[in-house]
Every structure is written in C-alpha cells, then in structure tokens.
Design a protein around this motif. Sequence first.
Motif, PDB file in Angstrom:
ATOM      1  N   PHE A   1      -6.613   1.733  -2.561  1.00  0.00           N
ATOM      2  CA  PHE A   1      -5.513   0.810  -2.282  1.00  0.00           C
ATOM      3  C   PHE A   1      -5.200   0.767  -0.796  1.00  0.00           C
ATOM      4  O   PHE A   1      -4.919  -0.301  -0.236  1.00  0.00           O
ATOM      5  CB  PHE A   1      -4.267   1.213  -3.079  1.00  0.00           C
ATOM      6  N   TRP A   2      -5.228   1.924  -0.150  1.00  0.00           N
ATOM      7  CA  TRP A   2      -4.930   1.974   1.283  1.00  0.00           C
ATOM      8  C   TRP A   2      -5.926   1.132   2.087  1.00  0.00           C
ATOM      9  O   TRP A   2      -5.574   0.555   3.118  1.00  0.00           O
ATOM     10  CB  TRP A   2      -4.936   3.414   1.780  1.00  0.00           C
ATOM     11  N   ALA A   3      -7.153   1.016   1.588  1.00  0.00           N
ATOM     12  CA  ALA A   3      -8.176   0.227   2.277  1.00  0.00           C
ATOM     13  C   ALA A   3      -7.901  -1.279   2.200  1.00  0.00           C
ATOM     14  O   ALA A   3      -8.572  -2.063   2.881  1.00  0.00           O
ATOM     15  CB  ALA A   3      -9.553   0.529   1.681  1.00  0.00           C
ATOM     16  N   LEU A   4      -6.902  -1.691   1.411  1.00  0.00           N
ATOM     17  CA  LEU A   4      -6.583  -3.110   1.253  1.00  0.00           C
ATOM     18  C   LEU A   4      -5.548  -3.606   2.253  1.00  0.00           C
ATOM     19  O   LEU A   4      -5.111  -4.762   2.158  1.00  0.00           O
ATOM     20  CB  LEU A   4      -6.035  -3.363  -0.164  1.00  0.00           C
TER      21      LEU A   4
ATOM     22  N   GLU B   1       0.817  -1.214   0.000  1.00  0.00           N
ATOM     23  CA  GLU B   1       0.000   0.000   0.000  1.00  0.00           C
ATOM     24  C   GLU B   1       0.850   1.264   0.000  1.00  0.00           C
ATOM     25  O   GLU B   1       0.630   2.183  -0.796  1.00  0.00           O
ATOM     26  CB  GLU B   1      -0.935   0.007   1.222  1.00  0.00           C
ATOM     27  N   LEU B   2       1.834   1.325   0.904  1.00  0.00           N
ATOM     28  CA  LEU B   2       2.662   2.522   0.994  1.00  0.00           C
ATOM     29  C   LEU B   2       3.472   2.719  -0.282  1.00  0.00           C
ATOM     30  O   LEU B   2       3.602   3.843  -0.781  1.00  0.00           O
ATOM     31  CB  LEU B   2       3.593   2.426   2.209  1.00  0.00           C
ATOM     32  N   ALA B   3       3.992   1.636  -0.842  1.00  0.00           N
ATOM     33  CA  ALA B   3       4.762   1.737  -2.079  1.00  0.00           C
ATOM     34  C   ALA B   3       3.900   2.286  -3.208  1.00  0.00           C
ATOM     35  O   ALA B   3       4.334   3.126  -4.005  1.00  0.00           O
ATOM     36  CB  ALA B   3       5.327   0.372  -2.462  1.00  0.00           C
ATOM     37  N   ALA B   4       2.648   1.819  -3.288  1.00  0.00           N
ATOM     38  CA  ALA B   4       1.753   2.284  -4.346  1.00  0.00           C
ATOM     39  C   ALA B   4       1.409   3.762  -4.172  1.00  0.00           C
ATOM     40  O   ALA B   4       1.377   4.524  -5.149  1.00  0.00           O
ATOM     41  CB  ALA B   4       0.476   1.445  -4.359  1.00  0.00           C
TER      42      ALA B   4
ATOM     43  N   ALA C   1       1.109  -7.972  -7.149  1.00  0.00           N
ATOM     44  CA  ALA C   1       1.617  -8.769  -6.031  1.00  0.00           C
ATOM     45  C   ALA C   1       0.599  -8.812  -4.888  1.00  0.00           C
ATOM     46  O   ALA C   1       0.463  -9.833  -4.205  1.00  0.00           O
ATOM     47  CB  ALA C   1       2.949  -8.207  -5.541  1.00  0.00           C
ATOM     48  N   LYS C   2      -0.121  -7.706  -4.685  1.00  0.00           N
ATOM     49  CA  LYS C   2      -1.147  -7.696  -3.650  1.00  0.00           C
ATOM     50  C   LYS C   2      -2.252  -8.690  -3.979  1.00  0.00           C
ATOM     51  O   LYS C   2      -2.771  -9.387  -3.091  1.00  0.00           O
ATOM     52  CB  LYS C   2      -1.739  -6.281  -3.523  1.00  0.00           C
TER      53      LYS C   2
END
Length: 441
Positions: free
Chosen positions: A425-428, A315-318, A364-365
């Motif tokens: 994305f952060w919600a994942l 998440e942080l990378a995205a 990858a997620k």
Amino acid sequence: MSDTPVPATSAPTTLAPDTAVPDPATPDPATSDPTAPHRPATPARVWLLLGAAFATFSIGAGFMQAYTVFLVTFIDVFGWSRAEVSVAYAVAQLVNGASSPLVGLLVDRLGARRLILIGGTVLAVGLLLSSRVDALWQVILVYGVVMTLGANCLGLVVFVPFLSRLFVRNRGMAVSVVQSANGFARAFSAPVTTLMISGLGWRGAYLWQGVFMAAVVIPLAALFRGAGRPAARRTTDAHGWTLRQAMRTPHFWLLFVVYLCTGLGSFLVALHQLAFAIDIGFDKLYAAEVLGLGAFLSLPGVIITGTLSDYIGRELAAIITYGTSIIGVICALLITSPDQHLLLWLHSCFFGLTWGARGPAITAKTADLFPGPNLGTILGVITIGTGIGAAAGSWLAGFVFDTTGSYRVAFWLSILFYVAGSVAFWALRRPPAMQTPATQT
C-alpha cells in the motif's frame, strides 16, 4: 480523438466534508430519467442514499458473517473437521471475488436498484435452502455459491461507484460509512445467530433469516429508485480510465496485492475466532458476545479511519490500521487459558476496531487513481484479490488447526500478510503516470 484517461489526484483532498458534489457526466441520481437535464441531488437525498447503502450492506453482510456461528454448530452436529467446514467459506470468498467483475459491470449498466432486487432475492432463496441442507456439498453449493452471489449484489462494488460520484471532496468518509456496515454486521450477527440457534435450532434460524430477507428486499431496493444510474456511454474513453488502461499500470497490480494480502491476514483469524475461544475453554455465548462487541468497534473505527484518510492520506491511514490489527492478533497469541479474560477482550477490541478499516482507504484509493464511468468494473476486477486471499486464509486456518491442533501458526501468518499488505500500500503513494495512446480517428 484522444484516448487519454483523466489523471488521478496525487493525494486525497483535504477539504472538509460538506456538500456532495455530483459528477457532471453522471445523470441526476434523484431522477430515473437518464435524458432529463442534469440537476444535482439535494443534500437530504444524498445522505439518505448513504444511509440506505449502509443498511443494505449491513443486512447482506450480517447473514454471510453468521457462518462463523453455524461453523461451530456444523462441527458438533455433523462431525466435520475444521478444514471441511472451512471449505464452504473459502468457496464463498472465491465466488465473491470471481463474481465481482460481473457485479461491477452490471452496476455500471443497470444501476444499484436492480442489482439490489436481484441480490436480495437470490440471498433469500439461499437462506431458505440452507435450512434444508444435510451434506457438506450442499452447504458449499448453497452458502458458497448461491448466498454469496446474492450478497455480492448488496455490497461495496454496487455502492462505491455512485457514492464516489456524489461525494468527491469527502470520498473517504462516504466509503468508510458504507464499509463500516461490514463490521457492524459482524457485531450483531454472532450473538443474534447464537441466540436464534439456541431457541429455534440451526435450521429454524436459517429459515427465519430467509423470511426476513424476502420481506425487506423490495423496500430496500425502493430506497435506491433512480440512484446510481450509469452515465451514458461515450464514443471516447477520454472521460475516465478503462479497465485495459488501468491494468497497464503497476498501481492496478499493487492494489490487487493489497487486497490479496489483506484478505489473507484478516481471514486467517476472523472465521475461526469463535472456535479458537471455545477451544481455549471460554463459554460459547460469552465468547460470541465478547467478539461481537469487539466487532462493533469497527463501526466507529472504519468511519474514523476512512475520514482520516481524506486528511492524512490513504496510505498512512491504512498502515495505522494494519498495525492495530497486528496488535490484536498478538493478544490472541498470548491467550493460553480461559482465565485470561483481559487478553480476549484486548484481542477482540484491537482486531475488531480495525476490521474492514483498511477497506475505505483501499477503495477510495482505487477511485482516486482510476476515476470515471468504468470504476465499478475496475473495482470489481481488483476485488478478485480479496476473494482469493479470504478464501485461502479461511481454509488455511482450518487446515493448520487440523494439522497442528492449534491456530498459532495461522495467527503468525496473519501478521506476515498484514506486513506485506502495508508495504504494498505504501508503494501506491504516487499516482500512475499519464500514458497517451495513439490518436483515434
């Protein structure tokens, strides 16, 4: 028997990339005999497969990305509007998304080598047919359907399932290497295609691209002999997620939204970058070179981001890449004259650095959340979101220009969708809850 899926890891592992770890449920990728005893692939073979996947994806994506140059040529030759020439690209993205579930299903059953043979042959036919088009509907059919179907069989949906089984501890790194091929393709396709059109004409450029694809398809497929063969089907789904189980989780639909918003944000800008620069007053070849060099930065950008996601989390990378792309779009919004070379370079570098950089983290997620022998099918269905977003974004940018005479609104919309994608994305960050279905007898 229990129908419970294997729980996804709550966060990416932080072990250093070292030896590929094969899935015990997967036949030996180094042998074509699915009944042979399982033997892990040698490290040399594993890295060879990763390099072969990068090369194959680069070639297929390069021919598809070249449309940004042909778009400008078609406007000059046929007098079509921006929205009209964008239709073919929009259709291509829709077909890409719609066909991804089928490609994922086929790769789960047939393996990578057969898909590459099929896809490379279809793409070569499409390139050769493109050299004969003289109407918009023909461009839409050949590029939007035929070439897209071929290229989709040379892309991520084909390579991610078996690479994610070979690279477990460093999955983000492996996916990022393959994903970086898309940016690498953008880097060389624009200047090379511009030079080919200048020297051979646009019909000659398409012709020789088709000849090249036909010449390399068999050698490329040979590199994957015995690789990516599907695991034997089981009488129970206890060894991994099924598509139906995945679709019952909010994570599946959040990933769909991420793919959708990322496609919209990226393609509201990407398809029309060269046309935008030419409209401002920059020389066509100079603009192609600047944008191509910026796109080349995606090669290290994608690999670094994907590898980083193994350590700091997907998440942080995205989110870091979303922010960097937004900076690139803002630089484009500030360009008002052909004297602003620095802003063009900054736009090219920031946007290019993170072109496709979200892909490894997202893909990858998906593998983190929904592991198992049906990953190709699950990934293929989720990828429909990318197709819809890319199609809508590429057409909408052309429509905005035809309506307003500028790409400014399109660029602001790009920023909006990038922000929406980062929120989704952060919600994942938490894995889907385990669900225990009724016991089967």
